[in-house]
Design an enzyme around this catalytic site. Structure first.
Site, PDB file in Angstrom:
ATOM      1  N   GLY A  14       4.754  -3.008  -9.376  1.00  0.00           N
ATOM      2  CA  GLY A  14       3.508  -3.034 -10.143  1.00  0.00           C
ATOM      3  C   GLY A  14       2.786  -1.712 -10.008  1.00  0.00           C
ATOM      4  O   GLY A  14       2.936  -1.013  -8.997  1.00  0.00           O
ATOM      5  N   GLN A  47      -3.750   4.450 -10.394  1.00  0.00           N
ATOM      6  CA  GLN A  47      -2.825   5.005  -9.405  1.00  0.00           C
ATOM      7  C   GLN A  47      -2.150   6.289  -9.905  1.00  0.00           C
ATOM      8  O   GLN A  47      -1.563   7.027  -9.113  1.00  0.00           O
ATOM      9  CB  GLN A  47      -1.763   3.974  -8.998  1.00  0.00           C
ATOM     10  CG  GLN A  47      -2.355   2.797  -8.219  1.00  0.00           C
ATOM     11  CD  GLN A  47      -1.285   1.784  -7.865  1.00  0.00           C
ATOM     12  OE1 GLN A  47      -0.959   0.925  -8.667  1.00  0.00           O
ATOM     13  NE2 GLN A  47      -0.709   1.897  -6.683  1.00  0.00           N
ATOM     14  N   CYS A 102       2.128  -1.280  -1.340  1.00  0.00           N
ATOM     15  CA  CYS A 102       1.489  -0.636  -2.489  1.00  0.00           C
ATOM     16  C   CYS A 102       1.972   0.807  -2.566  1.00  0.00           C
ATOM     17  O   CYS A 102       2.052   1.487  -1.540  1.00  0.00           O
ATOM     18  CB  CYS A 102      -0.026  -0.663  -2.297  1.00  0.00           C
ATOM     19  SG  CYS A 102      -0.921   0.130  -3.633  1.00  0.00           S
ATOM     20  N   LEU A 103       2.272   1.270  -3.786  1.00  0.00           N
ATOM     21  CA  LEU A 103       2.753   2.645  -3.930  1.00  0.00           C
ATOM     22  C   LEU A 103       1.697   3.670  -3.512  1.00  0.00           C
ATOM     23  O   LEU A 103       2.047   4.797  -3.180  1.00  0.00           O
ATOM     24  CB  LEU A 103       3.204   2.901  -5.373  1.00  0.00           C
ATOM     25  CG  LEU A 103       4.419   2.074  -5.818  1.00  0.00           C
ATOM     26  CD1 LEU A 103       4.700   2.302  -7.293  1.00  0.00           C
ATOM     27  CD2 LEU A 103       5.646   2.401  -4.970  1.00  0.00           C
ATOM     28  N   HIS A 117      -3.159  -8.369  -6.959  1.00  0.00           N
ATOM     29  CA  HIS A 117      -3.111  -7.082  -6.253  1.00  0.00           C
ATOM     30  C   HIS A 117      -3.427  -5.941  -7.242  1.00  0.00           C
ATOM     31  O   HIS A 117      -4.236  -5.060  -6.955  1.00  0.00           O
ATOM     32  CB  HIS A 117      -1.721  -6.909  -5.630  1.00  0.00           C
ATOM     33  CG  HIS A 117      -1.442  -5.556  -5.055  1.00  0.00           C
ATOM     34  ND1 HIS A 117      -1.110  -5.370  -3.735  1.00  0.00           N
ATOM     35  CD2 HIS A 117      -1.434  -4.314  -5.611  1.00  0.00           C
ATOM     36  CE1 HIS A 117      -0.918  -4.074  -3.516  1.00  0.00           C
ATOM     37  NE2 HIS A 117      -1.103  -3.415  -4.632  1.00  0.00           N
ATOM     38  N   GLU A 118      -2.782  -5.983  -8.415  1.00  0.00           N
ATOM     39  CA  GLU A 118      -2.987  -4.914  -9.406  1.00  0.00           C
ATOM     40  C   GLU A 118      -4.403  -4.955  -9.974  1.00  0.00           C
ATOM     41  O   GLU A 118      -5.017  -3.910 -10.200  1.00  0.00           O
ATOM     42  CB  GLU A 118      -1.954  -5.004 -10.529  1.00  0.00           C
ATOM     43  CG  GLU A 118      -0.495  -4.872 -10.100  1.00  0.00           C
ATOM     44  CD  GLU A 118      -0.221  -3.669  -9.219  1.00  0.00           C
ATOM     45  OE1 GLU A 118      -0.880  -2.621  -9.396  1.00  0.00           O
ATOM     46  OE2 GLU A 118       0.640  -3.768  -8.326  1.00  0.00           O
ATOM     47  N   HIS A 147      -6.899  -3.071  -8.006  1.00  0.00           N
ATOM     48  CA  HIS A 147      -6.927  -1.617  -8.230  1.00  0.00           C
ATOM     49  C   HIS A 147      -7.961  -1.248  -9.299  1.00  0.00           C
ATOM     50  O   HIS A 147      -8.576  -0.185  -9.234  1.00  0.00           O
ATOM     51  CB  HIS A 147      -5.558  -1.103  -8.694  1.00  0.00           C
ATOM     52  CG  HIS A 147      -4.567  -0.914  -7.584  1.00  0.00           C
ATOM     53  ND1 HIS A 147      -4.740   0.026  -6.599  1.00  0.00           N
ATOM     54  CD2 HIS A 147      -3.379  -1.524  -7.324  1.00  0.00           C
ATOM     55  CE1 HIS A 147      -3.694  -0.021  -5.766  1.00  0.00           C
ATOM     56  NE2 HIS A 147      -2.858  -0.958  -6.179  1.00  0.00           N
TER      57      HIS A 147
END
Ligand code: NI
Length: 189
Positions: A46, A51, A114-115, A156-157, A160
């Site tokens: 995701g 990001q 997470c990236l 989660h996304e 952000h």
């Protein structure tokens, strides 16, 4: 299409509250195509636009689950003894201006990563199910009930978009431990 740079914590850009998308134009399509390319390259499941430094309410998700209908194939990609996986089925999904509706009281706990917080994983508790309303690249509205990994991933996304990272759900002590570990990993790299 292009791979964009993924912004990592503690960059303050990640704390931005993203703005709604108003024009469903070619620029949006390019952003989404780039986000998929960046996410698959990382690899991750995701990615939110912030990001890659774009403060718009856009998410891409692909859980890349194993294809249950396919025959297992020999795998050479991570060494060790010969072993088999079913090939991964790509199911790219785009969410523009997503909203979470009636999150369940039941919760579930997943080990999240997470990236933007590379190499760090921690258990986070979230509503186990929710409904999600969003727009597609043409601006058409959709609504769907989500559960399991998809429900966790979209929450989660969505975080952000409000400038929140999964480590912000941890206790202060656990968060500090995670950030310290990340700092150590970066120094070692
Ligand atoms: Ni993330």
């Amino acid at each position: 299409m292009a791979i964009r740079t993924i912004i990592e914590t503690p960059d303050p850009v990640l704390k931005t509250v993203s703005s709604p998308v108003e024009s469903f134009d070619d620029e949006l399509k390019t952003l989404v195509a780039d986000m998929f390319e960046t996410m698959y390259d990382a690899p991750g499941i995701g990615l939110a636009a912030i990001q890659v430094g774009v403060p718009l309410r856009v998410l891409v998700i692909d859980l890349q689950e194993e294809d249950e209908d396919a025959e297992p194939e020999e795998c050479h990609s991570h060494g060790g003894e010969t072993h088999y996986h079913r090939p991964v089925k790509r199911m790219p999904r785009v969410f523009v201006n997503p909203e979470i509706l009636d999150p369940s009281e039941d919760t579930s706990i997943y080990n999240e990563g997470c990236l933007s917080v590379p190499e760090i994983y921690a258990e986070v508790e979230r509503p186990a199910a929710c409904r999600v309303r969003w727009q597609d690249l043409e601006g058409k509205v959709h609504e769907e009930a989500m559960e399991g990994m998809m429900a966790t991933c979209i929450q989660h996304e969505m975080d952000h978009l409000e400038g929140v990272l999964f480590i912000d759900h941890l206790s202060r002590l656990k968060r500090q431990m995670a950030l310290k570990k990340l700092e150590k990993l970066r120094k070692a790299a």
